[in-house]
Design a protein around this motif. Structure first.
Motif, PDB file in Angstrom:
ATOM      1  N   ALA A 106      45.981   6.420 135.665  1.00  0.00           N
ATOM      2  CA  ALA A 106      45.635   7.797 135.278  1.00  0.00           C
ATOM      3  C   ALA A 106      46.831   8.692 135.575  1.00  0.00           C
ATOM      4  N   PRO A 107      46.911   9.856 134.939  1.00  0.00           N
ATOM      5  CA  PRO A 107      48.018  10.772 135.200  1.00  0.00           C
ATOM      6  C   PRO A 107      48.124  11.124 136.689  1.00  0.00           C
ATOM      7  N   VAL A 108      49.334  11.344 137.147  1.00  0.00           N
ATOM      8  CA  VAL A 108      49.578  11.730 138.529  1.00  0.00           C
ATOM      9  C   VAL A 108      49.203  13.203 138.719  1.00  0.00           C
ATOM     10  N   ASN A 109      48.507  13.498 139.793  1.00  0.00           N
ATOM     11  CA  ASN A 109      48.175  14.874 140.142  1.00  0.00           C
ATOM     12  C   ASN A 109      48.793  15.221 141.489  1.00  0.00           C
ATOM     13  N   ILE A 110      49.121  16.467 141.668  1.00  0.00           N
ATOM     14  CA  ILE A 110      49.660  16.918 142.946  1.00  0.00           C
ATOM     15  C   ILE A 110      48.867  18.117 143.442  1.00  0.00           C
ATOM     16  N   GLY A 111      48.927  18.336 144.736  1.00  0.00           N
ATOM     17  CA  GLY A 111      48.382  19.539 145.350  1.00  0.00           C
ATOM     18  C   GLY A 111      49.508  20.257 146.071  1.00  0.00           C
ATOM     19  N   ILE A 112      49.513  21.595 146.009  1.00  0.00           N
ATOM     20  CA  ILE A 112      50.571  22.382 146.644  1.00  0.00           C
ATOM     21  C   ILE A 112      49.935  23.472 147.495  1.00  0.00           C
ATOM     22  N   GLY A 113      50.350  23.541 148.741  1.00  0.00           N
ATOM     23  CA  GLY A 113      49.898  24.593 149.638  1.00  0.00           C
ATOM     24  C   GLY A 113      51.074  25.462 150.063  1.00  0.00           C
ATOM     25  N   ILE A 114      50.906  26.780 150.006  1.00  0.00           N
ATOM     26  CA  ILE A 114      51.971  27.705 150.395  1.00  0.00           C
ATOM     27  C   ILE A 114      51.426  28.662 151.446  1.00  0.00           C
ATOM     28  N   ASN A 115      52.208  28.877 152.497  1.00  0.00           N
ATOM     29  CA  ASN A 115      51.783  29.811 153.535  1.00  0.00           C
ATOM     30  C   ASN A 115      53.004  30.493 154.139  1.00  0.00           C
ATOM     31  N   THR A 116      52.848  31.765 154.459  1.00  0.00           N
ATOM     32  CA  THR A 116      53.946  32.556 155.015  1.00  0.00           C
ATOM     33  C   THR A 116      53.574  33.055 156.396  1.00  0.00           C
ATOM     34  N   GLY A 117      54.490  32.902 157.337  1.00  0.00           N
ATOM     35  CA  GLY A 117      54.236  33.371 158.689  1.00  0.00           C
ATOM     36  C   GLY A 117      55.406  33.081 159.604  1.00  0.00           C
ATOM     37  N   GLU A 118      55.285  33.517 160.835  1.00  0.00           N
ATOM     38  CA  GLU A 118      56.362  33.347 161.808  1.00  0.00           C
ATOM     39  C   GLU A 118      56.455  31.898 162.265  1.00  0.00           C
ATOM     40  N   ALA A 119      57.690  31.418 162.405  1.00  0.00           N
ATOM     41  CA  ALA A 119      57.925  30.042 162.843  1.00  0.00           C
ATOM     42  C   ALA A 119      59.275  29.976 163.537  1.00  0.00           C
ATOM     43  N   ILE A 120      59.552  28.846 164.155  1.00  0.00           N
ATOM     44  CA  ILE A 120      60.833  28.608 164.817  1.00  0.00           C
ATOM     45  C   ILE A 120      61.603  27.581 164.005  1.00  0.00           C
ATOM     46  N   ALA A 121      62.780  27.960 163.542  1.00  0.00           N
ATOM     47  CA  ALA A 121      63.622  27.071 162.749  1.00  0.00           C
ATOM     48  C   ALA A 121      64.877  26.719 163.538  1.00  0.00           C
TER      49      ALA A 121
END
Length: 277
Positions: free
Chosen positions: A145-160
């Motif tokens: 069957a065709p490939v499906n993807i899920g995408i989650g996006i979130n913005t917030g404070e983090a340590i890089a």
């Protein structure tokens, strides 16, 4: 001898970071020694998590053809990585069927939420082409069957920063915002939408994209997080069909929060009948 050692160290660091950043970003980083050392910083980031849905089932299905499974994963994830790098995002991790990236580090990007959303929309556009190619090559395989993807996006404070070892640097970003992005992606299948974004992301990118409110969900043992389905570009946002659907969506949620169940059900029925809904 000192300068030779420093040059060798920078060359080793550069090799270890290739693939995490675009070529343009690597050039910009290499011009400034302080940035190329990737100092640890606390800053607001936009995280993007992309996963191939049902990848574990695909692994079982292709158990007898490991090479085909690897090619399928590469063919799917390559344009996803390119969508991030083209918008100066940082690829934190790429593993079978999964991509984690963030925007606004190590270089400043005032439009990081917009770029994360643009990358997600681009991924969905690429996916259609990916499936066309896969269908031509794998159509004869039983149960494919065709490939499906899920995408989650979130913005917030983090340590890089560099959370690797002395021998193997690993530029990463950690924090609750990153964990929530991963949880949001896992909810995409439940809500029947490919891209879900948190409330802060939507607030920062609302003028550029078509969003619909979906729910408020408690994630990571914290306060409820508003979730929005990201449905398209500014053209989609200006489409009269979308504007009509959004108007109904807003009214549905007003009725829902007021516990006017019959009114909410009636509005849902009307929304389903809209052209393009």
């Amino acid at each position: 001898m000192h300068f030779v050692a420093v040059a060798r160290e920078r060359a080793r660091l550069k090799r270890s970071l290739e693939g995490h950043f675009s070529r343009a970003m690597m050039k910009r980083l290499s011009r400034r020694a302080d940035l190329f050392e990737l100092p640890t910083q606390t800053r607001v980031l936009s995280f993007l998590v992309c996963r191939i849905r049902g990848f574990s089932l695909l692994t079982e299905k292709f158990a007898g053809d490991a090479d085909m499974l690897a090619r399928l994963a590469r063919h799917t994830m390559t344009p996803m990585v390119e969508a991030v790098l083209e918008r100066e995002g940082t690829v934190e991790r790429l593993c079978p069927g999964e991509l984690i990236a963030f925007f606004n580090a190590p270089l400043d990007d005032p439009k990081h939420a917009v770029h994360a959303c643009a990358a997600a929309v681009s991924m969905m556009e690429h996916l259609e082409k990916v499936n066309q190619t896969l269908d031509a090559n794998l159509a004869a395989r039983e149960g494919f069957a065709p490939v499906n993807i899920g995408i989650g996006i979130n913005t917030g404070e983090a340590i890089a920063g560099n959370f690797g070892t002395e021998e193997q640097p690993a530029y990463s970003a950690i924090g609750r915002a990153a964990r929530i992005a991963s949880e949001i992606e896992r909810l995409t299948a439940s809500y029947g939408t490919a891209i879900l974004a948190g409330g802060t992301t939507r607030a920062m990118a609302e003028k550029n994209f078509a969003f619909l409110e979906i729910d408020h969900v408690a994630l990571d043992a914290g306060a409820p997080v508003p979730l929005y389905s990201l449905l398209g570009t500014p053209l989609s946002r200006a489409n009269p069909k979308f504007m009509a659907l959004k108007a109904f969506h807003d009214r549905i949620f007003e009725a829902y929060r007021a516990r006017e169940w019959d009114k909410a059900r009636a509005l849902i029925a009307q929304a389903r009948a809209l052209s393009g809904a």
